[in-house]
Design a protein around this motif. Sequence first.
Motif, PDB file in Angstrom:
ATOM      1  N   GLY A 179       0.765  -1.216   0.035  1.00 34.49           N
ATOM      2  CA  GLY A 179       0.004  -0.111   0.083  1.00 34.49           C
ATOM      3  C   GLY A 179       0.835   1.288  -0.115  1.00 34.49           C
ATOM      4  O   GLY A 179       2.106   1.223  -0.185  1.00 34.49           O
ATOM      5  N   GLN A 180       0.144   2.467   0.334  1.00 35.52           N
ATOM      6  CA  GLN A 180       0.809   3.612   0.205  1.00 35.52           C
ATOM      7  C   GLN A 180       1.684   3.542   1.417  1.00 35.52           C
ATOM      8  O   GLN A 180       1.851   2.925   2.377  1.00 35.52           O
ATOM      9  CB  GLN A 180      -0.334   4.758   0.357  1.00 35.52           C
ATOM     10  N   LEU A 181       2.716   4.586   1.064  1.00 41.86           N
ATOM     11  CA  LEU A 181       4.033   4.867   2.245  1.00 41.86           C
ATOM     12  C   LEU A 181       4.820   3.764   2.540  1.00 41.86           C
ATOM     13  O   LEU A 181       5.220   3.668   3.799  1.00 41.86           O
ATOM     14  CB  LEU A 181       3.232   5.414   3.475  1.00 41.86           C
ATOM     15  N   GLY A 182       4.826   2.748   1.761  1.00 47.65           N
ATOM     16  CA  GLY A 182       5.806   1.638   1.964  1.00 47.65           C
ATOM     17  C   GLY A 182       5.099   0.601   2.693  1.00 47.65           C
ATOM     18  O   GLY A 182       5.763  -0.451   3.230  1.00 47.65           O
ATOM     19  N   HIS A 183       3.767   0.705   2.998  1.00 53.35           N
ATOM     20  CA  HIS A 183       3.235  -0.451   3.928  1.00 53.35           C
ATOM     21  C   HIS A 183       3.209  -1.902   3.456  1.00 53.35           C
ATOM     22  O   HIS A 183       2.657  -1.761   2.159  1.00 53.35           O
ATOM     23  CB  HIS A 183       1.907  -0.102   4.378  1.00 53.35           C
ATOM     24  N   LEU A 184       3.579  -2.776   4.011  1.00 54.76           N
ATOM     25  CA  LEU A 184       3.542  -4.182   3.787  1.00 54.76           C
ATOM     26  C   LEU A 184       3.014  -5.066   4.815  1.00 54.76           C
ATOM     27  O   LEU A 184       3.247  -4.639   6.079  1.00 54.76           O
ATOM     28  CB  LEU A 184       4.820  -4.719   3.215  1.00 54.76           C
ATOM     29  N   PHE A 185       2.140  -5.953   4.465  1.00 53.70           N
ATOM     30  CA  PHE A 185       1.476  -6.843   5.488  1.00 53.70           C
ATOM     31  C   PHE A 185       1.450  -8.082   5.067  1.00 53.70           C
ATOM     32  O   PHE A 185       1.285  -8.189   3.750  1.00 53.70           O
ATOM     33  CB  PHE A 185      -0.003  -6.309   5.796  1.00 53.70           C
ATOM     34  N   THR A 186       1.547  -9.352   5.961  1.00 52.20           N
ATOM     35  CA  THR A 186       1.655 -10.611   5.284  1.00 52.20           C
ATOM     36  C   THR A 186       0.463 -11.268   6.447  1.00 52.20           C
ATOM     37  O   THR A 186       0.236 -10.778   7.602  1.00 52.20           O
ATOM     38  CB  THR A 186       2.862 -11.117   5.614  1.00 52.20           C
ATOM     39  N   SER A 187       0.004 -12.312   5.762  1.00 52.55           N
ATOM     40  CA  SER A 187      -1.036 -13.207   6.486  1.00 52.55           C
ATOM     41  C   SER A 187      -1.114 -14.699   6.116  1.00 52.55           C
ATOM     42  O   SER A 187      -0.993 -14.598   4.624  1.00 52.55           O
ATOM     43  CB  SER A 187      -2.380 -12.653   6.478  1.00 52.55           C
ATOM     44  N   THR A 188      -1.273 -15.536   6.831  1.00 47.53           N
ATOM     45  CA  THR A 188      -1.499 -16.817   6.221  1.00 47.53           C
ATOM     46  C   THR A 188      -2.827 -17.357   6.117  1.00 47.53           C
ATOM     47  O   THR A 188      -3.221 -18.157   5.549  1.00 47.53           O
ATOM     48  CB  THR A 188      -0.952 -17.973   7.449  1.00 47.53           C
ATOM     49  N   ASP A 189      -3.917 -16.564   6.633  1.00 54.02           N
ATOM     50  CA  ASP A 189      -5.362 -16.955   6.762  1.00 54.02           C
ATOM     51  C   ASP A 189      -6.074 -15.684   6.200  1.00 54.02           C
ATOM     52  O   ASP A 189      -7.174 -16.012   6.046  1.00 54.02           O
ATOM     53  CB  ASP A 189      -5.734 -17.546   7.793  1.00 54.02           C
ATOM     54  N   GLY A 190      -5.591 -14.318   6.111  1.00 48.67           N
ATOM     55  CA  GLY A 190      -6.127 -13.287   5.511  1.00 48.67           C
ATOM     56  C   GLY A 190      -6.839 -12.565   6.581  1.00 48.67           C
ATOM     57  O   GLY A 190      -7.566 -11.706   6.202  1.00 48.67           O
ATOM     58  N   LEU A 191      -6.808 -13.101   7.772  1.00 50.30           N
ATOM     59  CA  LEU A 191      -7.578 -12.337   8.919  1.00 50.30           C
ATOM     60  C   LEU A 191      -6.651 -11.791  10.049  1.00 50.30           C
ATOM     61  O   LEU A 191      -6.987 -10.728  10.318  1.00 50.30           O
ATOM     62  CB  LEU A 191      -8.502 -13.484   9.637  1.00 50.30           C
ATOM     63  N   ALA A 192      -5.650 -12.404  10.177  1.00 42.56           N
ATOM     64  CA  ALA A 192      -4.668 -11.943  11.180  1.00 42.56           C
ATOM     65  C   ALA A 192      -3.551 -11.506  10.434  1.00 42.56           C
ATOM     66  O   ALA A 192      -2.848 -12.318   9.707  1.00 42.56           O
ATOM     67  CB  ALA A 192      -4.183 -13.103  12.206  1.00 42.56           C
ATOM     68  N   TRP A 193      -3.065 -10.170  10.598  1.00 39.62           N
ATOM     69  CA  TRP A 193      -1.945  -9.691   9.600  1.00 39.62           C
ATOM     70  C   TRP A 193      -0.931  -9.239  10.327  1.00 39.62           C
ATOM     71  O   TRP A 193      -1.061  -8.819  11.520  1.00 39.62           O
ATOM     72  CB  TRP A 193      -2.430  -8.395   8.800  1.00 39.62           C
ATOM     73  N   GLN A 194       0.310  -9.306   9.825  1.00 39.03           N
ATOM     74  CA  GLN A 194       1.577  -8.866  10.760  1.00 39.03           C
ATOM     75  C   GLN A 194       2.298  -7.734   9.656  1.00 39.03           C
ATOM     76  O   GLN A 194       2.408  -7.939   8.275  1.00 39.03           O
ATOM     77  CB  GLN A 194       2.534  -9.915  10.928  1.00 39.03           C
ATOM     78  N   ALA A 195       2.465  -6.385  10.149  1.00 37.50           N
ATOM     79  CA  ALA A 195       3.029  -5.443   9.330  1.00 37.50           C
ATOM     80  C   ALA A 195       4.631  -5.843   9.353  1.00 37.50           C
ATOM     81  O   ALA A 195       5.151  -6.217  10.274  1.00 37.50           O
ATOM     82  CB  ALA A 195       3.179  -4.237   9.944  1.00 37.50           C
TER      83      ALA A 195
END
Length: 228
Positions: A179-195
């Motif tokens: 996303g904007q401003l360099g944001h990256l997130f990861t998730s294995t299930d689409g519900l719980a996310w880690q920046a």
Amino acid sequence: MKRWLLALTALVLVACNGLQGPGSPGTSSPWREVSSGTSDTLTGVAYGNGVFVAVGGASGKSTILVSRDGQSWTRVSYDAQSFLNGIAYDNGLFVAVGFDETILISPDGYSWTKVHGTGSALQYLNGVAYGGGRWVATGAFSQLLVSQDAGASAWQRVDLNAWELVGVVYGNGRFVVSGQLGHLFTSTDGLAWQAVSSGTDANLGNAVFGGVKCCPEFGPPQERGQGV
């Protein structure tokens, strides 16, 4: 609202090795321009079930084009009355997303059903991807929509701490959202996310998975097209 947008405007480019291209006379190019039959902005394309499907639109309307060979395109009569920003194909289903948080599904690219929409032009979706038996769609104002139904008929909202989420991809057992401003997130299930740190504050656009790496595109933000 700004985002990094790769727009296919009023044309489709087809890879045809050895064919004459639109470059210098007498030179060979792997690409040639074909007519889409519309002057509407086209923002995404996907392939599945034997057809290519391109989506986009103009102010207050959607555009859906289909082609079996990537060269001859036909406009689908369905209009969701919302500009479409992205499309993906997986698990036997096309899913297209756009303004008003519109989500459309189709098994064949010709017959479409609207399964989600808010009616508010301030809320929009940018991209969509499938993996691990679920769909994830990215959107404005840190919003994600997730469908744990492989048929993409029911969606739930997930809020992330980011301004605008643009790209989404699934690979190696996890989703990656950019996303904007360099944001990256990861998730294995689409519900719980880690920046995770991207190492940049540039706006990140679409992400792709190439079997080994996930690579977000980045660059200066551009204004949305007219009527978007």
